[in-house]
Motif scaffolding. Sequence first.
Motif, mmCIF file in Angstrom:
data_model
loop_
_atom_site.group_PDB
_atom_site.id
_atom_site.type_symbol
_atom_site.label_atom_id
_atom_site.label_comp_id
_atom_site.label_asym_id
_atom_site.label_seq_id
_atom_site.Cartn_x
_atom_site.Cartn_y
_atom_site.Cartn_z
ATOM 1 N N HIS A 181 3.147 2.150 1.377
ATOM 2 C CA HIS A 181 2.683 0.597 1.282
ATOM 3 C C HIS A 181 3.450 -0.172 0.344
ATOM 4 C CE1 HIS A 181 -0.327 1.676 4.037
ATOM 5 N NE2 HIS A 181 -0.591 2.713 3.378
ATOM 6 N N ARG A 182 4.565 0.225 -0.567
ATOM 7 C CA ARG A 182 5.326 -0.516 -1.564
ATOM 8 C C ARG A 182 6.029 -1.631 -0.521
ATOM 9 N NH1 ARG A 182 7.055 4.858 -4.581
ATOM 10 N NH2 ARG A 182 4.841 5.281 -5.603
ATOM 11 N N ASN A 218 12.997 2.518 -13.409
ATOM 12 C CA ASN A 218 12.379 2.270 -12.285
ATOM 13 C C ASN A 218 12.578 0.921 -11.726
ATOM 14 O OD1 ASN A 218 10.442 1.562 -10.302
ATOM 15 N ND2 ASN A 218 8.565 2.249 -11.360
ATOM 16 N N ILE A 276 1.259 1.596 -6.374
ATOM 17 C CA ILE A 276 0.998 1.587 -4.869
ATOM 18 C C ILE A 276 1.708 2.706 -4.338
ATOM 19 C CG2 ILE A 276 1.187 0.187 -2.898
ATOM 20 C CD1 ILE A 276 -0.271 -1.223 -5.014
ATOM 21 N N THR A 277 0.833 3.511 -3.451
ATOM 22 C CA THR A 277 1.537 4.734 -2.686
ATOM 23 C C THR A 277 2.795 4.194 -2.016
ATOM 24 O OG1 THR A 277 -0.059 4.503 -0.913
ATOM 25 C CG2 THR A 277 -0.665 5.941 -2.627
ATOM 26 N N GLU A 278 3.650 5.295 -1.936
ATOM 27 C CA GLU A 278 4.930 5.046 -1.289
ATOM 28 C C GLU A 278 4.987 4.259 0.161
ATOM 29 O OE1 GLU A 278 8.703 4.640 -0.769
ATOM 30 O OE2 GLU A 278 8.135 5.495 -2.484
ATOM 31 N N GLY A 307 -3.810 1.999 -3.700
ATOM 32 C CA GLY A 307 -3.016 1.503 -5.048
ATOM 33 C C GLY A 307 -4.300 1.101 -6.109
ATOM 34 N N GLY A 360 1.258 -5.002 -4.618
ATOM 35 C CA GLY A 360 1.564 -4.942 -5.953
ATOM 36 C C GLY A 360 1.232 -6.489 -6.659
ATOM 37 N N ASP A 418 13.160 -0.767 -9.015
ATOM 38 C CA ASP A 418 12.134 -1.423 -7.996
ATOM 39 C C ASP A 418 11.129 -2.174 -8.647
ATOM 40 O OD1 ASP A 418 13.632 -0.680 -5.685
ATOM 41 O OD2 ASP A 418 12.347 1.268 -5.477
ATOM 42 N N ALA A 419 10.432 -1.627 -9.858
ATOM 43 C CA ALA A 419 9.378 -2.170 -10.520
ATOM 44 C C ALA A 419 9.774 -3.274 -11.560
ATOM 45 C CB ALA A 419 8.708 -1.065 -11.501
ATOM 46 N N HIS A 436 0.508 8.770 -9.818
ATOM 47 C CA HIS A 436 1.202 7.764 -10.411
ATOM 48 C C HIS A 436 2.053 8.648 -11.700
ATOM 49 C CE1 HIS A 436 1.199 3.752 -13.030
ATOM 50 N NE2 HIS A 436 2.543 4.278 -12.753
#
Length: 156
Positions: free
Chosen positions: A99-100, A132, A95-97, A71, A105, A134-135, A30
């Motif tokens: 599994h995003r 970021n 979350i690891t790439e 995650g 999340g 996406d977040a 992270h």
Amino acid sequence: MLTDTARLGGTVRPAILADLPTVARLCAAHAAFERAAPVPADLAARLESALFSTHPRAWCFVADLREELIGYATCSLEFSTWQAADYLHLDCLFITEPHRGEGWGRLLLDAVKRTAEAFGAAQVQWQTPDWNADAIRFYNRAGAQASPKVRFSLRV
């Protein structure tokens, strides 16, 4: 434990002591993702006292996909002077790439929200890097409100 975990083939649950080495590795990933300084080498030991003491200072939830942690989210109880009320600070949600975008999340955020409710906290607060996108989209879809601030830190 949480809704929709059967569809994902795993669960979101509170971290246990045996999870700490993996949580520390997820924290390192992270930090690298956020272009931050590396985490301390003894992070797992440091987290143990914060998360598993008689009076924990923080709480950690993990996304567990068939016994692989993919995650985590961490939070702590804080106080807002302006509101004269407690709030839960969401320090990390990662979350690891691979599994995003699968729903992990949202499940982690829901666990944090339930923790805030259990403490009687008025809200959950957090920050994310402004790059970021996406977040930011994820948090907007979750109904979060953004506030324009600049975050500072001061070494002591």
